[in-house]
Design an enzyme around this catalytic site. Structure first.
Site, PDB file in Angstrom:
ATOM      1  N   ALA A  76     -14.087-101.326  19.447  1.00 38.16           N
ATOM      2  CA  ALA A  76     -14.820-102.580  19.656  1.00 38.16           C
ATOM      3  C   ALA A  76     -13.857-103.719  19.341  1.00 38.16           C
ATOM      4  O   ALA A  76     -13.831-104.235  18.230  1.00 38.16           O
ATOM      5  CB  ALA A  76     -16.055-102.625  18.766  1.00 38.16           C
ATOM      6  N   ALA A  77     -13.044-104.100  20.323  1.00 34.06           N
ATOM      7  CA  ALA A  77     -11.793-104.815  20.042  1.00 34.06           C
ATOM      8  C   ALA A  77     -11.888-106.339  20.028  1.00 34.06           C
ATOM      9  O   ALA A  77     -11.092-106.985  19.348  1.00 34.06           O
ATOM     10  CB  ALA A  77     -10.729-104.385  21.055  1.00 34.06           C
TER      11      ALA A  77
ATOM     12  N   GLY B  75      -9.932-109.713  19.232  1.00 30.86           N
ATOM     13  CA  GLY B  75      -8.554-109.241  19.299  1.00 30.86           C
ATOM     14  C   GLY B  75      -7.770-109.292  18.004  1.00 30.86           C
ATOM     15  O   GLY B  75      -6.591-108.930  17.988  1.00 30.86           O
ATOM     16  N   SER B  76      -8.392-109.706  16.905  1.00 31.25           N
ATOM     17  CA  SER B  76      -7.630-109.829  15.657  1.00 31.25           C
ATOM     18  C   SER B  76      -7.045-108.493  15.226  1.00 31.25           C
ATOM     19  O   SER B  76      -5.874-108.402  14.839  1.00 31.25           O
ATOM     20  CB  SER B  76      -8.517-110.408  14.545  1.00 31.25           C
TER      21      SER B  76
ATOM     22  N   ASP C 185     -19.330 -98.949  27.032  1.00 32.04           N
ATOM     23  CA  ASP C 185     -20.051 -98.612  25.814  1.00 32.04           C
ATOM     24  C   ASP C 185     -19.173 -97.608  25.062  1.00 32.04           C
ATOM     25  O   ASP C 185     -18.749 -96.595  25.621  1.00 32.04           O
ATOM     26  CB  ASP C 185     -21.401 -97.989  26.192  1.00 32.04           C
TER      27      ASP C 185
ATOM     28  N   CYS D 278     -18.720-105.527   8.893  1.00 30.70           N
ATOM     29  CA  CYS D 278     -18.784-106.747   8.078  1.00 30.70           C
ATOM     30  C   CYS D 278     -20.196-106.895   7.516  1.00 30.70           C
ATOM     31  O   CYS D 278     -20.746-107.988   7.467  1.00 30.70           O
ATOM     32  CB  CYS D 278     -18.364-107.977   8.882  1.00 30.70           C
TER      33      CYS D 278
END
Length: 479
Positions: free
Chosen positions: A125-126, A129-130, A176, A247
Site C-alpha cells: 500500500a505504497a 510514496g514515503s 487490491d 498508524c
C-alpha cells in the site's frame, strides 16, 4: 508549541486505557495528542549524503534534530516556515529530501534491520510514496521494488514522488493488495504491508481523525487487514521478511492481526523482536517483540510495527483465472541499445546493469532487471523510467530520466543562479548572462540535475513538465 483540540469518542478513551501498558501515563497520552505534530524530513541519499545536505542547509538556520531510528531522518524547526513552505524549497523541488512523519520511517528501518539486504521488495500500500522512496534509497536504486496502490487517484501522486526522488528501480501496480498471494506466490525477498487502518495515531496531524471512529469499524478494518497479511505472506519467499505496520493504536488492528497469522501458519511464522532496532526501542516493545508506539513515548504519531520471518513454504492459493494481457514492450536489440546508450551519455545520462532497455513504438524505457520475472504474471501501471521518445533527428530525452540518471559533472551541465532556477521551476525559459555552448544542456542548481534544456541562441528553452510547474512563492522569496 500550541495546543489543539482533538475529538475523542468515549469508547476510544476506554479502549486506550485498557491497551496502554502500566509503564505509561494516560494523562501523558492525552497531553501528547493535544500537541501539534513535529515536522520531520528524510534526506534522500540517492541524491546527496546526509553530511552534504547538512552543509548545504546550514546557512538557513534550520534546527535539525536526528530521529533515532533513521540516520537520514530529522525533526525540523524553521523560523521561515510562514515565509516559505517546506515543499517550495529548492532542496525539496530537486528531490534532496522527503517530508515524512518520523514514525512512518520505522517500518523501513525494521525491514532492513540486522543486515537484511532484499533484492526484490513489495510495498503493498505504497502511496503517497514515503516508504517506497525510503526503500529505494536503502537499496541504492538496485534490485527491484513493486509498489502497489489500490486508490487510482493516489497512483499519480506516488509516481510523481518516485520521479522527483530520482528512483529507477520501481514498478507500479494498481490492485487490491489481496490479489498478490495468488498472483505472485513466493516472489519477494521482503514485503512491507503498511496496512489501511482506523488512523487512531494521526490525531496530532488531524484533530478530527476519530469523528467516524467506532469499535465495529475497527473490527471490519481488522478483517481486511487479516486478508491483506495472508496474501502478503503467500507472496513472500521462504526465508523472507514481512513488516506489518499501521498508524493506529488498538490491539485488534495490530498485535491481533499478527497473532492471527501465526495461529494460521504456526510452523511458518517467526516473530523477529525489534527491541534492538534503535536506542530506546524497548520503551515501545510489546511482549511479542513488536513496537507499539504511543505518541508520548517519542513525541511522534502513534504507530505500530511488527517484523516476521517466513520460515517455510505454505500451501499455495488457487491460481488466478484472470488474463494479464499482452505485454506491449519488447527488449531493445544489442546494436540499437549501444546506439541509445552512446546518445544518452552525450547528454549526461548513464545507467548500470540493473536496468535494461525496452521499447514500445517510438518510446524507449529502462526497466529494472529484477522485475522481469514478474512480467506476464501481473499487469503494471508503470514500469521503470521512460528514457526517451525517438524522432527523425534522434531522441527526445524525458524529464524523469534526467532526474534519475544525469550526472551533474557532465561537460554539458550548466549551473543556474537561484533566480534562473526559480524561473525554470515556474516553467519559463531562462536567459543566462553567458549562454552555454552545447545545444542540449543539462540544467543544474546546487549541483543537482533539474532538467534538460535546448539552447536557442541566448535562450534556454524550458522542458520542465507542465504538471510540475510551480506558482506562488519559491525559494528566492519572489512571488
Amino acid at each position: 508549541m500550541a495546543q489543539h483540540t482533538v475529538y475523542f469518542p468515549d469508547a476510544f478513551l476506554t479502549q486506550m486505557r485498557e491497551a496502554m501498558p502500566s509503564t505509561l501515563s494516560f494523562d501523558d497520552f492525552l497531553a501528547a495528542c493535544q500537541r501539534p505534530l513535529r515536522r520531520s524530513i528524510r534526506v534522500n541519499t540517492l541524491k546527496t549524503s546526509v553530511a552534504d545536505f547538512l552543509r548545504l542547509t546550514a546557512p538557513y538556520g534550520w534546527t535539525l534534530t536526528p530521529i533515532p531510528w533513521c540516520e537520514e531522518g530529522f525533526w525540523i524547526e524553521r523560523d521561515d516556515e510562514d515565509a516559505l513552505p517546506l515543499g517550495s524549497t529548492a532542496e525539496h523541488l530537486s528531490g534532496l529530501f522527503y517530508i515524512q512523519e518520523a514514525s512512518s520511517m520505522l517500518p523501513v528501518a525494521a525491514l532492513f534491520a540486522d543486515g537484511n539486504a532484499p533484492q526484490r521488495v513489495m510495498d503493498v500500500a505504497a502511496a503517497p510514496g514515503s516508504k517506497t522512496t525510503q526503500i529505494a534509497a536503502r537499496m541504492n536504486n538496485e534490485g527491484a521494488i513493486l509498489a502497489n496502490e489500490f486508490s487510482a487517484s493516489r497512483v499519480k501522486v506516488l509516481h510523481a514522488n518516485i520521479s522527483r526522488c530520482g528512483i529507477s528501480n520501481v514498478a507500479l501496480t494498481h490492485f487490491d493488495g489481496r490479489v498478490f498471494g495468488a498472483a505472485l506466490p513466493e516472489m519477494f525477498d521482503a514485503i512491507l504491508l503498511d496496512a489501511p487502518c482506523s488512523g487512531e495515531g494521526v490525531v496530532r496531524k488531524d484533530p478530527d481523525a476519530l469523528k467516524n471512529w467506532s469499535p465495529e469499524s475497527n473490527q471490519e478494518i481488522a478483517a481486511t487487514q487479516r486478508e491483506l497479511i495472508d496474501s502478503a505472506f503467500h507472496a513472500l519467499r521462504s526465508g523472507g521478511t514481512l513488516v506489518y505496520s499501521t498508524c493506529t493504536l488498538n490491539r485488534e488492528e495490530n498485535e491481533s492481526v499478527c497473532l492471527w497469522l501465526k495461529e494460521t501458519y504456526p510452523d511458518a511464522v517467526e516473530f523477529l523482536p525489534l527491541g534492538d532496532l534503535f536506542p530506546g526501542a524497548n520503551k515501545a516493545l510489546t511482549e511479542e517483540g513488536f513496537l507499539h508506539v504511543f505518541p508520548q513515548i517519542y513525541d511522534c504519531e502513534g504507530f505500530f510495527v511488527a517484523r516476521l520471518r517466513k520460515t517455510q513454504a505454505i500451501p499455495a492459493l488457487p491460481t488466478p483465472k484472470y488474463k494479464v494481457g499482452n505485454f506491449p514492450f519488447s527488449p531493445v536489440k544489442d546494436r540499437e541499445a549501444a546506439q541509445i546508450r552512446q546518445a544518452a551519455a552525450s547528454v549526461g545520462l548513464n545507467w548500470d546493469g540493473n536496468l535494461r532497455l525496452w521499447q514500445r513504438d517510438k518510446e524507449v524505457w529502462l526497466f529494472p532487471v529484477g522485475i522481469e520475472a514478474l512480467i506476464g504474471k501481473v499487469r503494471f501501471s508503470r514500469l521503470g523510467i521512460k528514457l526517451a521518445e525517438t524522432h527523425n533527428k534522434g531522441y527526445r530525452w524525458q524529464h524523469e530520466a534526467v532526474i534519475a540518471l544525469a550526472s551533474p559533472d557532465n561537460e554539458n551541465a550548466f549551473e543556474l543562479t537561484p533566480q534562473e532556477a526559480e524561473e525554470w521551476y515556474r516553467g519559463r525559459d531562462v536567459y543566462p548572462q553567458a549562454a552555454p555552448v552545447a545545444d542540449d544542456v543539462l540544467v543544474t542548481f546546487q549541483h543537482q540535475p533539474i532538467g534538460l534544456a535546448k539552447r536557442i541562441g541566448s535562450r534556454l528553452k524550458n522542458s520542465y513538465p507542465r504538471e510540475l510547474v510551480r506558482d506562488g512563492k519559491l525559494f528566492t522569496s519572489n512571488a
